[in-house]
Write a protein that holds these residues in place. Structure first.
Motif, PDB file in Angstrom:
ATOM      1  N   ILE A  34       7.287  40.893 139.633  1.00 46.83           N
ATOM      2  CA  ILE A  34       8.551  40.925 138.870  1.00 46.83           C
ATOM      3  C   ILE A  34       9.210  39.554 138.909  1.00 46.83           C
ATOM      4  N   ASP A  35       9.298  38.954 140.097  1.00 45.62           N
ATOM      5  CA  ASP A  35       9.908  37.627 140.214  1.00 45.62           C
ATOM      6  C   ASP A  35       9.176  36.602 139.367  1.00 45.62           C
ATOM      7  N   GLN A  36       7.855  36.668 139.311  1.00 48.67           N
ATOM      8  CA  GLN A  36       7.092  35.706 138.515  1.00 48.67           C
ATOM      9  C   GLN A  36       7.389  35.870 137.023  1.00 48.67           C
ATOM     10  N   ILE A  37       7.415  37.103 136.552  1.00 48.32           N
ATOM     11  CA  ILE A  37       7.738  37.351 135.136  1.00 48.32           C
ATOM     12  C   ILE A  37       9.155  36.876 134.836  1.00 48.32           C
ATOM     13  N   VAL A  38      10.087  37.201 135.714  1.00 50.01           N
ATOM     14  CA  VAL A  38      11.482  36.787 135.527  1.00 50.01           C
ATOM     15  C   VAL A  38      11.590  35.269 135.500  1.00 50.01           C
ATOM     16  N   ASN A  39      10.959  34.594 136.455  1.00 50.59           N
ATOM     17  CA  ASN A  39      11.036  33.130 136.508  1.00 50.59           C
ATOM     18  C   ASN A  39      10.426  32.484 135.268  1.00 50.59           C
ATOM     19  N   ASP A  40       9.281  32.961 134.835  1.00 49.63           N
ATOM     20  CA  ASP A  40       8.630  32.409 133.641  1.00 49.63           C
ATOM     21  C   ASP A  40       9.475  32.651 132.395  1.00 49.63           C
ATOM     22  N   THR A  41      10.005  33.858 132.275  1.00 47.56           N
ATOM     23  CA  THR A  41      10.819  34.209 131.107  1.00 47.56           C
ATOM     24  C   THR A  41      12.114  33.412 131.097  1.00 47.56           C
ATOM     25  N   ASP A  42      12.712  33.261 132.266  1.00 44.18           N
ATOM     26  CA  ASP A  42      13.939  32.487 132.412  1.00 44.18           C
ATOM     27  C   ASP A  42      13.708  31.039 131.986  1.00 44.18           C
ATOM     28  N   GLU A  43      12.633  30.434 132.470  1.00 45.80           N
ATOM     29  CA  GLU A  43      12.344  29.042 132.116  1.00 45.80           C
ATOM     30  C   GLU A  43      12.151  28.878 130.613  1.00 45.80           C
ATOM     31  N   ALA A  44      11.420  29.785 129.998  1.00 47.72           N
ATOM     32  CA  ALA A  44      11.197  29.719 128.552  1.00 47.72           C
ATOM     33  C   ALA A  44      12.510  29.908 127.787  1.00 47.72           C
ATOM     34  N   ALA A  45      13.337  30.828 128.254  1.00 47.36           N
ATOM     35  CA  ALA A  45      14.614  31.083 127.579  1.00 47.36           C
ATOM     36  C   ALA A  45      15.517  29.856 127.650  1.00 47.36           C
ATOM     37  N   PHE A  46      15.581  29.228 128.816  1.00 48.47           N
ATOM     38  CA  PHE A  46      16.435  28.048 128.953  1.00 48.47           C
ATOM     39  C   PHE A  46      15.903  26.836 128.198  1.00 48.47           C
ATOM     40  N   GLU A  47      14.628  26.840 127.825  1.00 43.66           N
ATOM     41  CA  GLU A  47      14.105  25.759 126.992  1.00 43.66           C
ATOM     42  C   GLU A  47      14.629  25.869 125.564  1.00 43.66           C
ATOM     43  N   THR A  48      14.967  27.087 125.147  1.00 42.78           N
ATOM     44  CA  THR A  48      15.438  27.268 123.769  1.00 42.78           C
ATOM     45  C   THR A  48      16.932  27.549 123.672  1.00 42.78           C
ATOM     46  N   PHE A  49      17.540  27.944 124.786  1.00 45.55           N
ATOM     47  CA  PHE A  49      18.953  28.319 124.752  1.00 45.55           C
ATOM     48  C   PHE A  49      19.803  27.263 125.433  1.00 45.55           C
ATOM     49  N   ASP A  50      20.892  26.868 124.794  1.00 48.63           N
ATOM     50  CA  ASP A  50      21.798  25.861 125.321  1.00 48.63           C
ATOM     51  C   ASP A  50      23.055  26.550 125.856  1.00 48.63           C
ATOM     52  N   CYS A  51      23.247  26.499 127.158  1.00 52.52           N
ATOM     53  CA  CYS A  51      24.415  27.126 127.780  1.00 52.52           C
ATOM     54  C   CYS A  51      25.736  26.602 127.206  1.00 52.52           C
ATOM     55  N   LEU A  52      25.750  25.337 126.808  1.00 52.36           N
ATOM     56  CA  LEU A  52      26.975  24.759 126.261  1.00 52.36           C
ATOM     57  C   LEU A  52      27.363  25.376 124.919  1.00 52.36           C
ATOM     58  N   ALA A  53      26.420  26.025 124.260  1.00 52.59           N
ATOM     59  CA  ALA A  53      26.727  26.703 123.000  1.00 52.59           C
ATOM     60  C   ALA A  53      27.412  28.048 123.261  1.00 52.59           C
ATOM     61  N   CYS A  54      27.355  28.521 124.497  1.00 49.01           N
ATOM     62  CA  CYS A  54      27.865  29.849 124.853  1.00 49.01           C
ATOM     63  C   CYS A  54      29.011  29.760 125.855  1.00 49.01           C
ATOM     64  N   ALA A  55      28.700  29.384 127.075  1.00 51.34           N
ATOM     65  CA  ALA A  55      29.654  29.285 128.188  1.00 51.34           C
ATOM     66  C   ALA A  55      30.393  30.597 128.446  1.00 51.34           C
ATOM     67  N   ASN A  56      29.793  31.702 128.059  1.00 48.96           N
ATOM     68  CA  ASN A  56      30.455  32.998 128.242  1.00 48.96           C
ATOM     69  C   ASN A  56      30.726  33.289 129.713  1.00 48.96           C
ATOM     70  N   CYS A  57      29.827  32.861 130.588  1.00 51.79           N
ATOM     71  CA  CYS A  57      30.049  33.082 132.026  1.00 51.79           C
ATOM     72  C   CYS A  57      31.348  32.416 132.459  1.00 51.79           C
ATOM     73  N   CYS A  58      31.574  31.200 132.026  1.00 52.99           N
ATOM     74  CA  CYS A  58      32.784  30.460 132.402  1.00 52.99           C
ATOM     75  C   CYS A  58      34.039  31.022 131.730  1.00 52.99           C
ATOM     76  N   LYS A  59      33.841  31.695 130.635  1.00 51.85           N
ATOM     77  CA  LYS A  59      34.972  32.260 129.892  1.00 51.85           C
ATOM     78  C   LYS A  59      35.373  33.648 130.377  1.00 51.85           C
TER      79      LYS A  59
END
Length: 162
Positions: A34-59
């Motif tokens: 599970i951790d391996q799938i999560v880590n791989d998926t997370d890395e791929a997602a962050f390659e395409t997703f820009d946190c600065l476009a969202c910042a929902n966590c900070c909001k």
């Protein structure tokens, strides 16, 4: 559909389904897989997703701020720790320091963090998808699907792969 739009459209309607799925994962003996799938998926997602476009966590959520975090923020801002606490913190129901308002007082209009180098440990680790033992915190990750499009995507992909 991009990660952000998919998340916006589906996070609330999929919440109960994701929560149930994550609770079932806790009982499985596939932690490393599970951790391996999560880590791989997370890395791929962050390659395409820009946190600065969202910042929902900070909001929308406030991190727990430790004494070490307060010290680091104070040094960065050239303020006394007591001033950092009185200006930016409050004590939550659990007795922890958290930011005194949302959006975070350090979030700029451009979604940049004015204390990025000194940000709290909880901010550094968010959204907790690179930590080991992903399946051991189902309630936390279920809540995070409502806050972070990357977590929503990770859980969605995890469901597809298991």
């Amino acid at each position: 559909m991009d990660l952000y739009q998919d998340w916006q459209k589906n996070a609330k309607t999929k919440f109960k389904e994701h929560k149930t799925f994550l609770q079932r994962l806790k009982k499985q003996k596939k932690g490393k897989q599970i951790d391996q799938i999560v880590n791989d998926t997370d890395e791929a997602a962050f390659e395409t997703f820009d946190c600065l476009a969202c910042a929902n966590c900070c909001k929308t959520i406030s991190p727990v701020v430790t004494a070490t975090d307060v010290k680091r923020i104070g040094k960065h801002l050239r303020m006394k720790e007591t001033e950092v606490i009185s200006d930016f913190m409050k004590v939550d129901a659990d007795g922890d320091y958290v930011m005194n308002r949302q959006p975070c007082p350090f979030l700029g209009a451009d979604n940049y963090c004015s204390i990025y180098e000194a940000r709290p440990k909880a901010c550094r680790e968010y959204p907790l998808t690179q930590n080991q033992g992903f399946n051991q915190r189902p309630a936390l990750h279920a809540r995070n699907t409502l806050t972070c499009p990357v977590v929503f995507h990770v859980v969605k992909e995890l469901k597809n792969k298991l």
